[in-house]
Design a protein around this motif. Structure first.
Motif, PDB file in Angstrom:
ATOM      1  N   ARG A 160      -3.353   9.555   1.694  1.00 50.94           N
ATOM      2  CA  ARG A 160      -3.074   8.883   2.963  1.00 50.94           C
ATOM      3  C   ARG A 160      -4.283   8.093   3.451  1.00 50.94           C
ATOM      4  O   ARG A 160      -4.151   7.018   4.035  1.00 50.94           O
ATOM      5  CB  ARG A 160      -2.657   9.906   4.024  1.00 50.94           C
ATOM      6  CG  ARG A 160      -2.156   9.272   5.313  1.00 50.94           C
ATOM      7  CD  ARG A 160      -1.821  10.309   6.350  1.00 50.94           C
ATOM      8  NE  ARG A 160      -3.027  10.954   6.885  1.00 50.94           N
ATOM      9  CZ  ARG A 160      -3.027  11.768   7.930  1.00 50.94           C
ATOM     10  NH1 ARG A 160      -1.883  12.061   8.541  1.00 50.94           N
ATOM     11  NH2 ARG A 160      -4.161  12.305   8.351  1.00 50.94           N
ATOM     12  N   ARG A 209      -8.245   0.064  -3.138  1.00 53.51           N
ATOM     13  CA  ARG A 209      -7.128   1.017  -3.154  1.00 53.51           C
ATOM     14  C   ARG A 209      -6.518   1.124  -4.550  1.00 53.51           C
ATOM     15  O   ARG A 209      -6.271   2.227  -5.054  1.00 53.51           O
ATOM     16  CB  ARG A 209      -6.067   0.591  -2.137  1.00 53.51           C
ATOM     17  CG  ARG A 209      -4.878   1.553  -2.082  1.00 53.51           C
ATOM     18  CD  ARG A 209      -3.866   1.130  -1.031  1.00 53.51           C
ATOM     19  NE  ARG A 209      -3.271  -0.168  -1.341  1.00 53.51           N
ATOM     20  CZ  ARG A 209      -3.497  -1.278  -0.656  1.00 53.51           C
ATOM     21  NH1 ARG A 209      -4.333  -1.288   0.362  1.00 53.51           N
ATOM     22  NH2 ARG A 209      -2.914  -2.414  -0.997  1.00 53.51           N
ATOM     23  N   GLY A 248      -4.720   4.314   2.609  1.00 55.52           N
ATOM     24  CA  GLY A 248      -3.795   3.315   3.124  1.00 55.52           C
ATOM     25  C   GLY A 248      -4.462   2.117   3.760  1.00 55.52           C
ATOM     26  O   GLY A 248      -3.927   1.007   3.717  1.00 55.52           O
ATOM     27  N   ARG A 249      -5.629   2.314   4.349  1.00 56.88           N
ATOM     28  CA  ARG A 249      -6.312   1.210   5.027  1.00 56.88           C
ATOM     29  C   ARG A 249      -7.458   0.626   4.210  1.00 56.88           C
ATOM     30  O   ARG A 249      -8.228  -0.193   4.703  1.00 56.88           O
ATOM     31  CB  ARG A 249      -6.837   1.699   6.390  1.00 56.88           C
ATOM     32  CG  ARG A 249      -5.729   1.965   7.401  1.00 56.88           C
ATOM     33  CD  ARG A 249      -6.289   2.652   8.640  1.00 56.88           C
ATOM     34  NE  ARG A 249      -6.634   4.035   8.359  1.00 56.88           N
ATOM     35  CZ  ARG A 249      -7.299   4.826   9.207  1.00 56.88           C
ATOM     36  NH1 ARG A 249      -7.729   4.333  10.365  1.00 56.88           N
ATOM     37  NH2 ARG A 249      -7.550   6.082   8.896  1.00 56.88           N
ATOM     38  N   ILE A 306       0.820   4.087  -3.045  1.00 55.49           N
ATOM     39  CA  ILE A 306       0.361   5.446  -2.739  1.00 55.49           C
ATOM     40  C   ILE A 306       1.483   6.448  -2.948  1.00 55.49           C
ATOM     41  O   ILE A 306       1.266   7.555  -3.458  1.00 55.49           O
ATOM     42  CB  ILE A 306      -0.184   5.491  -1.298  1.00 55.49           C
ATOM     43  CG1 ILE A 306      -1.488   4.693  -1.202  1.00 55.49           C
ATOM     44  CG2 ILE A 306      -0.421   6.939  -0.847  1.00 55.49           C
ATOM     45  CD1 ILE A 306      -1.982   4.508   0.208  1.00 55.49           C
ATOM     46  N   ALA A 339       0.823  -1.215   0.000  1.00 56.90           N
ATOM     47  CA  ALA A 339       0.000   0.000   0.000  1.00 56.90           C
ATOM     48  C   ALA A 339       0.850   1.254   0.000  1.00 56.90           C
ATOM     49  O   ALA A 339       0.614   2.188  -0.774  1.00 56.90           O
ATOM     50  CB  ALA A 339      -0.936  -0.018   1.208  1.00 56.90           C
ATOM     51  N   ARG A 340       1.868   1.293   0.852  1.00 54.91           N
ATOM     52  CA  ARG A 340       2.671   2.519   0.961  1.00 54.91           C
ATOM     53  C   ARG A 340       3.409   2.834  -0.332  1.00 54.91           C
ATOM     54  O   ARG A 340       3.488   4.000  -0.744  1.00 54.91           O
ATOM     55  CB  ARG A 340       3.662   2.362   2.115  1.00 54.91           C
ATOM     56  CG  ARG A 340       4.496   3.611   2.381  1.00 54.91           C
ATOM     57  CD  ARG A 340       5.302   3.475   3.652  1.00 54.91           C
ATOM     58  NE  ARG A 340       4.437   3.351   4.817  1.00 54.91           N
ATOM     59  CZ  ARG A 340       4.893   3.230   6.060  1.00 54.91           C
ATOM     60  NH1 ARG A 340       6.196   3.202   6.295  1.00 54.91           N
ATOM     61  NH2 ARG A 340       4.053   3.134   7.072  1.00 54.91           N
TER      62      ARG A 340
END
Length: 385
Positions: A319, A329, A322-323, A201, A197-198
């Motif tokens: 941000r 996502r 992220g979850r 993004i 994910a990080r």
């Protein structure tokens, strides 16, 4: 939109009002659904950006134009917000019919273009191939989250049909921006689908923030980097004119970098005082209506403050993803990439039809996130302004 290409603000506005009435009648916590997200850091940043748009009217040299632009943008934004907040719990149930409507619309567009627009002529509408550009760009925003939601619910065949029908319609059209947006979204989805994910993004954020930061010097960079042979190959896309437009508005930003000329002034930017300080050869292209780059338009009208607030909204929105579940996502980042590239090369920043389409796309994205068992009470889905 295919039948009347300025209709999306009316449709989304009406949908928002009906959803609001339905939520109130059903006893849903309307206040929490609509007001609470605005108290989050992301919501407050978005409100600050809108407030700066309003404040800039104080120094706008064209207050009538600024107010008229705002009067078109804000209702579309309100309708989009209502739809994005209230529609998602209901969308999974109508994903199938929505997909068939999208496929039918694509077939209509392809058939009419193949016939030489005889259907539009018979309906007494404007006979021009580019009349389908807006509906195609609207469908570009919707097809990615709709197809992802269908796939998540096990209807992969219908999802593939949606994507295929839209790809054919986009390729058959004269809208290069639609093809570019779809290709960018598809490539982004494939590239980021399996990344952490990080990392995903971060890459998407770097690209979008880079577009925002570099937009004031876009024209100068392209003027140096693009050879004549490339301009000749891309003659149908009017690249020479686009570079000239970007150079002109970039020069205007350099003359007034902090506060900008005022919200909505791009429609007659040649009449703004900053235009008088530019060299004569740079003033001509200021009369085109907008810089064909929404990032550059923010700089030209709202200055560094507006661009910084836009960057803050973008960072906080990224941000918040992220979850989200991996599929939601990746789809959201693909949609951001597709919308971002189109905004970088195509329309004005405040056009109501685009605002309405983005709101509808966010609603489908949030429906996809909900389908991924993301609890609204504990997730950024409930916080998206």
């Amino acid at each position: 939109m295919a039948a009347a290409n300025r209709s999306s603000p009316v449709v989304v506005g009406l949908a928002g009002l009906l959803l609001l009435a339905g939520a109130a009648a059903a006893g849903r916590p309307v206040r929490a659904l609509l007001v609470a997200p605005l108290a989050t850091p992301l919501g407050l940043s978005a409100l600050a950006f809108l407030a700066w748009c309003g404040i800039s009217l104080a120094w706008s040299p064209l207050p009538g134009l600024s107010l008229r632009t705002l009067s078109e943008f804000l209702p579309a934004l309100l309708g989009a917000y209502l739809v994005a907040r209230l529609a998602p719990p209901h969308l999974a149930a109508v994903a199938g019919p929505s997909a068939w409507i999208l496929v039918a619309t694509c077939l209509y567009v392809v058939a009419d273009l193949a016939s030489g627009l005889v259907i539009r002529e018979a309906l007494g509408q404007r006979v021009a191939a580019f009349a389908f550009n807006r509906p195609l760009l609207t469908m570009m925003l919707l097809v990615l989250p709709l197809a992802a939601l269908l796939a998540a619910r096990g209807r992969r065949g219908l999802a593939a049909l949606c994507l295929a029908a839209f790809a054919v319609a986009a390729w058959r059209s004269v809208s290069g921006a639609t093809v570019l947006g779809l290709a960018t979204g598809a490539l982004t989805f494939c590239a980021l689908r399996w990344l952490p994910a990080r990392a995903g993004i971060g890459l998407a954020g770097a690209a979008l923030l880079g577009a925002l930061v570099l937009s004031p010097v876009e024209g100068d960079l392209l003027a140096r980097a693009m050879p004549d042979a490339l301009h000749q190959r891309l003659a149908a896309s009017s690249t020479r004119a686009r570079v000239a437009i970007a150079r002109s508005f970039g020069a205007a930003v350099a003359e007034d970098p902090w506060r900008g000329a005022g919200y909505g002034t791009s429609g007659r930017f040649q009449d703004a005082p900053v235009a008088e300080r530019l060299e004569p050869d740079l003033r001509v292209m200021l009369a085109v209506g907008h810089p064909h780059n929404s990032f550059l338009q923010v700089w030209a009208e709202l200055g560094f403050v507006g661009a910084a607030l836009a960057a803050l909204v973008l960072v906080l929105a990224l941000r918040s993803l992220g979850r989200w579940p991996a599929l939601a996502r990746s789809t959201a980042l693909a949609l951001l990439a597709a919308a971002g590239i189109v905004a970088f090369v195509e329309h004005g920043a405040w056009q109501a039809w685009w605002t309405a389409g983005v709101g509808a796309a966010i609603a489908w994205l949030r429906a996809l996130a909900l389908a991924g068992d993301l609890a609204p009470s504990a997730s950024p889905v409930a916080e998206k302004p």
